[in-house]
Scaffold this motif. Structure first.
Motif, mmCIF file in Angstrom:
data_model
loop_
_atom_site.group_PDB
_atom_site.id
_atom_site.type_symbol
_atom_site.label_atom_id
_atom_site.label_comp_id
_atom_site.label_asym_id
_atom_site.label_seq_id
_atom_site.Cartn_x
_atom_site.Cartn_y
_atom_site.Cartn_z
ATOM 1 N N GLY A 37 54.710 92.868 30.555
ATOM 2 C CA GLY A 37 54.778 91.102 31.410
ATOM 3 C C GLY A 37 53.513 90.612 30.466
ATOM 4 O O GLY A 37 53.378 89.311 31.113
ATOM 5 N N HIS A 38 53.107 90.712 29.520
ATOM 6 C CA HIS A 38 52.364 89.853 28.893
ATOM 7 C C HIS A 38 53.198 88.841 27.545
ATOM 8 O O HIS A 38 53.189 89.091 25.987
ATOM 9 C CB HIS A 38 51.413 90.966 27.643
ATOM 10 N N ALA A 39 53.208 87.926 27.984
ATOM 11 C CA ALA A 39 54.493 87.399 27.191
ATOM 12 C C ALA A 39 53.578 86.399 26.199
ATOM 13 O O ALA A 39 54.295 86.217 24.967
ATOM 14 C CB ALA A 39 54.935 85.765 28.463
ATOM 15 N N ASP A 40 52.531 86.068 26.641
ATOM 16 C CA ASP A 40 51.388 85.459 25.708
ATOM 17 C C ASP A 40 51.126 86.438 24.402
ATOM 18 O O ASP A 40 51.065 86.350 23.351
ATOM 19 C CB ASP A 40 50.043 84.481 25.925
ATOM 20 N N VAL A 41 50.993 87.260 24.340
ATOM 21 C CA VAL A 41 50.978 87.944 23.347
ATOM 22 C C VAL A 41 52.149 88.619 22.430
ATOM 23 O O VAL A 41 51.944 88.839 21.089
ATOM 24 C CB VAL A 41 49.497 89.804 24.248
ATOM 25 N N LEU A 42 52.820 88.991 23.472
ATOM 26 C CA LEU A 42 54.109 89.173 22.720
ATOM 27 C C LEU A 42 54.635 87.675 21.659
ATOM 28 O O LEU A 42 55.183 88.079 20.410
ATOM 29 C CB LEU A 42 55.473 88.655 23.701
ATOM 30 N N ALA A 43 54.512 87.405 21.979
ATOM 31 C CA ALA A 43 54.268 85.722 21.849
ATOM 32 C C ALA A 43 53.630 85.369 19.980
ATOM 33 O O ALA A 43 53.666 85.602 19.210
ATOM 34 C CB ALA A 43 54.283 84.223 22.223
ATOM 35 N N THR A 44 52.289 86.259 20.137
ATOM 36 C CA THR A 44 51.560 86.168 19.421
ATOM 37 C C THR A 44 52.111 87.020 17.914
ATOM 38 O O THR A 44 52.583 86.772 16.573
ATOM 39 C CB THR A 44 49.916 87.002 19.289
ATOM 40 N N HIS A 45 52.759 88.400 18.574
ATOM 41 C CA HIS A 45 52.836 89.373 17.764
ATOM 42 C C HIS A 45 54.304 88.212 16.782
ATOM 43 O O HIS A 45 55.265 88.769 15.947
ATOM 44 C CB HIS A 45 53.487 90.477 18.176
ATOM 45 N N ALA B 128 62.333 84.541 21.159
ATOM 46 C CA ALA B 128 61.135 85.475 21.230
ATOM 47 C C ALA B 128 59.907 84.559 21.923
ATOM 48 O O ALA B 128 59.239 84.181 22.932
ATOM 49 C CB ALA B 128 61.014 86.765 20.642
ATOM 50 N N ILE B 129 59.720 84.217 20.478
ATOM 51 C CA ILE B 129 58.275 83.043 20.734
ATOM 52 C C ILE B 129 58.271 81.301 21.844
ATOM 53 O O ILE B 129 57.698 81.625 22.723
ATOM 54 C CB ILE B 129 57.985 82.545 19.533
ATOM 55 N N ASP B 130 59.618 80.408 21.802
ATOM 56 C CA ASP B 130 60.053 80.237 22.587
ATOM 57 C C ASP B 130 59.523 80.653 24.511
ATOM 58 O O ASP B 130 58.907 79.758 25.199
ATOM 59 C CB ASP B 130 60.813 79.632 23.023
ATOM 60 N N GLN B 131 60.640 81.328 24.733
ATOM 61 C CA GLN B 131 60.053 82.671 26.208
ATOM 62 C C GLN B 131 59.312 82.983 26.066
ATOM 63 O O GLN B 131 58.220 82.796 27.803
ATOM 64 C CB GLN B 131 61.924 83.211 25.799
ATOM 65 N N GLY B 132 58.196 83.052 24.917
ATOM 66 C CA GLY B 132 57.171 84.003 25.254
ATOM 67 C C GLY B 132 55.918 82.498 25.814
ATOM 68 O O GLY B 132 55.156 82.753 26.786
ATOM 69 N N LYS B 133 56.291 81.616 25.122
ATOM 70 C CA LYS B 133 54.702 80.728 25.486
ATOM 71 C C LYS B 133 55.268 79.953 26.642
ATOM 72 O O LYS B 133 54.264 79.565 27.610
ATOM 73 C CB LYS B 133 54.776 79.741 24.177
ATOM 74 N N GLN B 134 57.012 80.164 27.355
ATOM 75 C CA GLN B 134 57.037 79.444 28.237
ATOM 76 C C GLN B 134 56.495 80.589 29.865
ATOM 77 O O GLN B 134 56.780 80.384 30.924
ATOM 78 C CB GLN B 134 58.509 79.511 28.643
ATOM 79 N N GLY B 135 56.389 81.673 29.268
ATOM 80 C CA GLY B 135 55.217 82.711 30.198
ATOM 81 C C GLY B 135 56.774 83.695 30.659
ATOM 82 O O GLY B 135 56.726 84.564 32.021
ATOM 83 N N ASN B 136 58.225 84.303 30.148
ATOM 84 C CA ASN B 136 59.341 84.927 30.557
ATOM 85 C C ASN B 136 59.005 86.150 29.494
ATOM 86 O O ASN B 136 59.889 85.812 29.033
ATOM 87 C CB ASN B 136 60.558 83.690 29.876
ATOM 88 N N ALA B 137 58.442 86.859 30.239
ATOM 89 C CA ALA B 137 58.244 87.660 29.423
ATOM 90 C C ALA B 137 59.464 89.131 29.392
ATOM 91 O O ALA B 137 59.752 89.035 28.231
ATOM 92 C CB ALA B 137 57.018 89.360 30.119
#
Length: 112
Positions: A47-55, A85-94
């Motif tokens: 559920g860590h969408a922000d960390v997903l976006a970073t990776h 994936a980056i776009d969705q992660g930054k929007q919080g959609n893990a």
């Protein structure tokens, strides 16, 4: 021997020495892209969408470097999904970001 022949032979020798190193760099970028994509997926499942976006951003950097060195349709498709994936992660959609990262990983693993 003429100078031209000597210079040509030296140039060819240098090219043959450097060629395997270019190939290794491409493989290293690909393996780094795969590793960061796996880490993105792991964090997305937590559920860590922000960390997903970073990776995913790190993965895309390596994927693009690998694609630039040696183009492949699977790399291009992986890059497209990493961007999503980056776009969705930054929007919080893990969940959505994880799905795109998984598709990207599948494409990266199919590169031969």
């Amino acid at each position: 021997m003429s100078r031209r022949l000597i210079v040509a032979m030296l140039g060819l020798g240098l090219a043959l020495i450097l060629m395997p190193q270019v190939s290794l760099a491409v493989e290293d970028h690909l393996s780094q892209a795969i590793e960061h994509t796996r880490q993105a997926i792991d964090h997305g499942k937590q559920g860590h969408a922000d960390v997903l976006a970073t990776h995913a951003e790190a993965a895309i950097t390596h994927a693009e470097a690998s694609e630039k060195a040696k183009a492949n349709p699977h790399k291009a498709e992986a890059i497209k999904h990493l961007k999503e994936a980056i776009d969705q992660g930054k929007q919080g959609n893990a969940d959505e970001a994880t799905a795109h990262a998984e598709i990207a990983l599948n494409h990266l693993q199919q590169v031969n």
